[in-house]
Design a protein around this motif. Structure first.
Motif, PDB file in Angstrom:
ATOM      1  N   THR A   3      51.038  54.369  37.146  1.00 28.91           N
ATOM      2  CA  THR A   3      50.026  53.575  35.296  1.00 28.91           C
ATOM      3  C   THR A   3      48.710  53.001  37.140  1.00 28.91           C
ATOM      4  OG1 THR A   3      50.092  52.378  34.048  1.00 28.91           O
ATOM      5  CG2 THR A   3      51.004  51.539  35.362  1.00 28.91           C
ATOM      6  N   VAL A   4      47.939  52.634  35.836  1.00 31.26           N
ATOM      7  CA  VAL A   4      46.778  51.727  36.033  1.00 31.26           C
ATOM      8  C   VAL A   4      47.279  50.258  35.494  1.00 31.26           C
ATOM      9  CG1 VAL A   4      44.886  51.348  35.287  1.00 31.26           C
ATOM     10  CG2 VAL A   4      45.402  53.940  35.861  1.00 31.26           C
ATOM     11  N   PHE A   5      46.348  49.417  36.895  1.00 33.77           N
ATOM     12  CA  PHE A   5      46.970  47.666  36.552  1.00 33.77           C
ATOM     13  C   PHE A   5      45.645  47.165  35.942  1.00 33.77           C
ATOM     14  CE2 PHE A   5      50.576  49.086  37.618  1.00 33.77           C
ATOM     15  CZ  PHE A   5      52.073  47.778  37.017  1.00 33.77           C
ATOM     16  N   SER A   6      45.838  46.374  35.203  1.00 29.40           N
ATOM     17  CA  SER A   6      43.733  45.653  35.051  1.00 29.40           C
ATOM     18  C   SER A   6      44.194  44.153  35.013  1.00 29.40           C
ATOM     19  CB  SER A   6      42.854  46.448  33.129  1.00 29.40           C
ATOM     20  OG  SER A   6      43.273  46.434  32.954  1.00 29.40           O
ATOM     21  N   LEU A   7      43.414  43.387  36.004  1.00 25.50           N
ATOM     22  CA  LEU A   7      43.489  41.986  35.630  1.00 25.50           C
ATOM     23  C   LEU A   7      42.594  41.539  34.630  1.00 25.50           C
ATOM     24  CD1 LEU A   7      44.892  43.117  38.512  1.00 25.50           C
ATOM     25  CD2 LEU A   7      45.870  40.970  38.029  1.00 25.50           C
ATOM     26  N   ASP A   8      41.843  40.299  33.598  1.00 25.92           N
ATOM     27  CA  ASP A   8      40.921  39.838  32.824  1.00 25.92           C
ATOM     28  C   ASP A   8      41.792  38.559  33.859  1.00 25.92           C
ATOM     29  OD1 ASP A   8      38.737  38.286  31.889  1.00 25.92           O
ATOM     30  OD2 ASP A   8      39.397  39.885  30.049  1.00 25.92           O
ATOM     31  N   VAL A   9      40.264  37.721  34.187  1.00 22.86           N
ATOM     32  CA  VAL A   9      40.501  36.283  35.063  1.00 22.86           C
ATOM     33  C   VAL A   9      39.407  35.512  34.169  1.00 22.86           C
ATOM     34  CG1 VAL A   9      41.402  35.064  36.259  1.00 22.86           C
ATOM     35  CG2 VAL A   9      42.215  36.968  36.475  1.00 22.86           C
ATOM     36  N   LEU A  21      44.370  36.465  42.506  1.00 22.08           N
ATOM     37  CA  LEU A  21      44.244  37.885  42.607  1.00 22.08           C
ATOM     38  C   LEU A  21      44.972  38.962  43.844  1.00 22.08           C
ATOM     39  CD1 LEU A  21      41.173  37.562  40.729  1.00 22.08           C
ATOM     40  CD2 LEU A  21      42.825  38.789  39.259  1.00 22.08           C
ATOM     41  N   ASP A  22      44.537  38.238  44.556  1.00 23.62           N
ATOM     42  CA  ASP A  22      44.488  38.967  46.408  1.00 23.62           C
ATOM     43  C   ASP A  22      46.519  39.150  46.486  1.00 23.62           C
ATOM     44  OD1 ASP A  22      42.204  39.603  46.387  1.00 23.62           O
ATOM     45  OD2 ASP A  22      41.763  37.722  47.892  1.00 23.62           O
ATOM     46  N   GLU A  23      46.822  37.968  46.238  1.00 20.59           N
ATOM     47  CA  GLU A  23      48.170  37.622  46.687  1.00 20.59           C
ATOM     48  C   GLU A  23      48.569  38.713  45.120  1.00 20.59           C
ATOM     49  OE1 GLU A  23      49.049  34.382  46.175  1.00 20.59           O
ATOM     50  OE2 GLU A  23      48.644  33.924  48.063  1.00 20.59           O
ATOM     51  N   ALA A  24      48.145  38.798  43.773  1.00 24.74           N
ATOM     52  CA  ALA A  24      48.705  39.496  42.662  1.00 24.74           C
ATOM     53  C   ALA A  24      49.515  40.464  42.404  1.00 24.74           C
ATOM     54  CB  ALA A  24      48.475  39.001  41.217  1.00 24.74           C
ATOM     55  N   VAL A  25      47.781  41.297  43.122  1.00 23.48           N
ATOM     56  CA  VAL A  25      47.327  42.670  43.398  1.00 23.48           C
ATOM     57  C   VAL A  25      48.921  42.987  44.463  1.00 23.48           C
ATOM     58  CG1 VAL A  25      45.780  44.383  44.023  1.00 23.48           C
ATOM     59  CG2 VAL A  25      45.186  42.554  42.406  1.00 23.48           C
ATOM     60  N   ARG A 104      51.135  33.921  38.548  1.00 19.11           N
ATOM     61  CA  ARG A 104      50.692  33.886  39.480  1.00 19.11           C
ATOM     62  C   ARG A 104      49.383  33.603  40.070  1.00 19.11           C
ATOM     63  NH1 ARG A 104      52.238  37.935  44.875  1.00 19.11           N
ATOM     64  NH2 ARG A 104      54.707  36.210  44.407  1.00 19.11           N
ATOM     65  N   VAL A 105      48.674  34.187  38.807  1.00 23.82           N
ATOM     66  CA  VAL A 105      47.024  33.790  39.194  1.00 23.82           C
ATOM     67  C   VAL A 105      47.115  32.709  37.719  1.00 23.82           C
ATOM     68  CG1 VAL A 105      44.853  34.611  38.295  1.00 23.82           C
ATOM     69  CG2 VAL A 105      46.626  36.196  39.019  1.00 23.82           C
ATOM     70  N   ALA A 106      48.137  32.364  37.048  1.00 24.84           N
ATOM     71  CA  ALA A 106      47.432  30.941  36.004  1.00 24.84           C
ATOM     72  C   ALA A 106      47.836  30.051  37.257  1.00 24.84           C
ATOM     73  CB  ALA A 106      48.497  31.474  35.320  1.00 24.84           C
ATOM     74  N   ALA A 107      48.904  30.037  38.036  1.00 20.69           N
ATOM     75  CA  ALA A 107      48.678  29.126  38.209  1.00 20.69           C
ATOM     76  C   ALA A 107      48.311  28.929  39.133  1.00 20.69           C
ATOM     77  CB  ALA A 107      50.336  29.340  39.787  1.00 20.69           C
ATOM     78  N   VAL A 113      43.781  34.383  31.356  1.00 16.05           N
ATOM     79  CA  VAL A 113      44.583  35.107  32.212  1.00 16.05           C
ATOM     80  C   VAL A 113      45.356  36.523  31.325  1.00 16.05           C
ATOM     81  CG1 VAL A 113      46.551  36.408  34.200  1.00 16.05           C
ATOM     82  CG2 VAL A 113      44.996  33.818  34.524  1.00 16.05           C
ATOM     83  N   SER A 114      44.572  37.759  31.628  1.00 16.52           N
ATOM     84  CA  SER A 114      45.444  38.952  31.243  1.00 16.52           C
ATOM     85  C   SER A 114      45.521  40.180  31.748  1.00 16.52           C
ATOM     86  CB  SER A 114      43.979  39.400  29.959  1.00 16.52           C
ATOM     87  OG  SER A 114      44.205  40.723  29.314  1.00 16.52           O
TER      88      SER A 114
END
Length: 245
Positions: A3-9, A21-25, A104-107, A113-114
Motif C-alpha cells: 500500500t501507499v504511505f504518506s507523512l504530513d509533518v 523522517l528518514d528513520e521512519a521511512v 518516531r517523528v513526533a519524538a 504529525v499525520s
C-alpha cells in the motif's frame, strides 16, 4: 505492505525532523522485510514454517505477536493471527507500523504529525495553532464521496482505521470458519487514540457483523465506530458524534 504511505509533518527543528523522517521511512521498509507473508525469506514466513524461533527473530516480532495476542483476547477471538492454519499477523502489522512511524517523528520535536498507511491514519499534535487534524472517511457505497469527517480537536493523539470490502473485496476472514466473513457490513471505521488497536478493532467488528460489532465497540473504553451495511444503513456508537466535524 502492498500500500501507499504518506507523512504530513509540521513544526520542529528541520534537521532533526528530516532525520527522523528518514528513520521512519526506513523503519517502514524494514517492517515489510521482516513481516511480509509474500516473501519466503522474511522472518515471519520462516517463523510460520518452523524454520526460525521467535527468540531468533528481530525484537519487533515478539512485540507484535504479544500485541496480537492481546487483540485476540479482547475481541474474544474475532481478531486472529491464524490464517488457514498458518501464522499471519498482517491484520495488526500495518497499524502498529504506522503508529510507530508517527511517534518516531513526533519524538524528534515535530508539533504535528499525520501518517497515513493505505487509508488508516495516526494523528499526533496539531497541524497549526487552533487547527485540528481532520480525516475524511470514504463512503463505501458512493465512490468519491465521504461518509463522515473525523476531527481530532481536543485530542493529543487520535487514530482512524477502516476495514471493509468496498475496495479490496472479501478479504476479511471469519476466524471460526477460516473462510471469508459472512457479514451484512461493507465497512467499519474505528476512532481511537492508537492506530495499533483501531486497526484491529475495525477488522474484528467487521467480521462480527453490524449488530454484534456495534455492541462490542460500545463496550471498549475510548473507542468509537461507524458501521455501514450493504443496505446503506449507517450505525454509530454513542460517542462518535463528539469526533465529527
Amino acid at each position: 505492505m502492498g500500500t501507499v504511505f504518506s507523512l504530513d509533518v509540521r513544526g520542529g527543528e528541520p534537521a532533526a525532523v528530516h532525520a527522523a523522517l528518514d528513520e521512519a521511512v526506513a523503519g517502514l521498509h524494514r517492517v515489510d522485510e521482516v513481516f511480509s507473508t509474500y516473501r519466503e525469506g522474511s522472518q515471519i514466513s520462516r517463523l510460520a514454517r518452523g524454520a526460525l524461533t521467535v527468540d531468533a527473530c528481530a525484537p519487533e516480532v515478539a512485540e507484535v505477536l504479544e500485541l496480537a495476542a492481546e487483540a485476540e483476547r479482547v475481541s474474544d477471538g474475532w481478531f486472529s493471527t491464524s490464517y488457514q492454519g498458518r501464522l499471519d499477523p498482517t491484520g495488526i502489522v500495518k497499524g502498529w507500523a504506522v503508529e510507530r512511524a508517527a511517534r518516531r517523528v513526533a519524538a524528534a520535536g515535530a508539533s504535528g504529525v499525520s501518517v497515513n498507511g493505505g487509508g488508516d491514519v495516526q494523528l499526533l499534535g496539531t497541524p497549526g495553532a487552533g487547527r485540528p487534524w481532520r480525516v475524511g472517511v470514504s463512503d463505501p457505497l458512493r465512490p468519491g464521496g465521504l461518509a463522515a469527517v473525523v476531527s481530532a480537536a481536543g485530542a493529543a493523539e487520535l487514530a482512524v482505521a477502516t476495514s471493509g470490502s468496498a475496495e479490496r473485496g472479501a478479504h476479511i476472514v471469519d476466524p471460526r470458519t477460516g473462510r471469508s466473513a459472512v457479514t451484512d457490513l461493507v465497512a467499519v471505521t474505528v476512532v481511537a487514540p492508537r492506530l495499533t488497536w483501531a486497526d484491529c478493532w475495525a477488522t474484528a467488528a467487521f467480521a462480527m457483523g453490524s449488530r454484534e460489532g456495534l455492541r462490542w465497540l460500545e463496550s471498549l473504553d475510548g473507542v468509537e465506530g461507524l458501521l455501514v451495511t450493504a443496505g446503506d444503513e449507517v450505525r454509530c456508537t454513542g460517542g462518535l458524534a463528539g469526533w465529527l466535524g
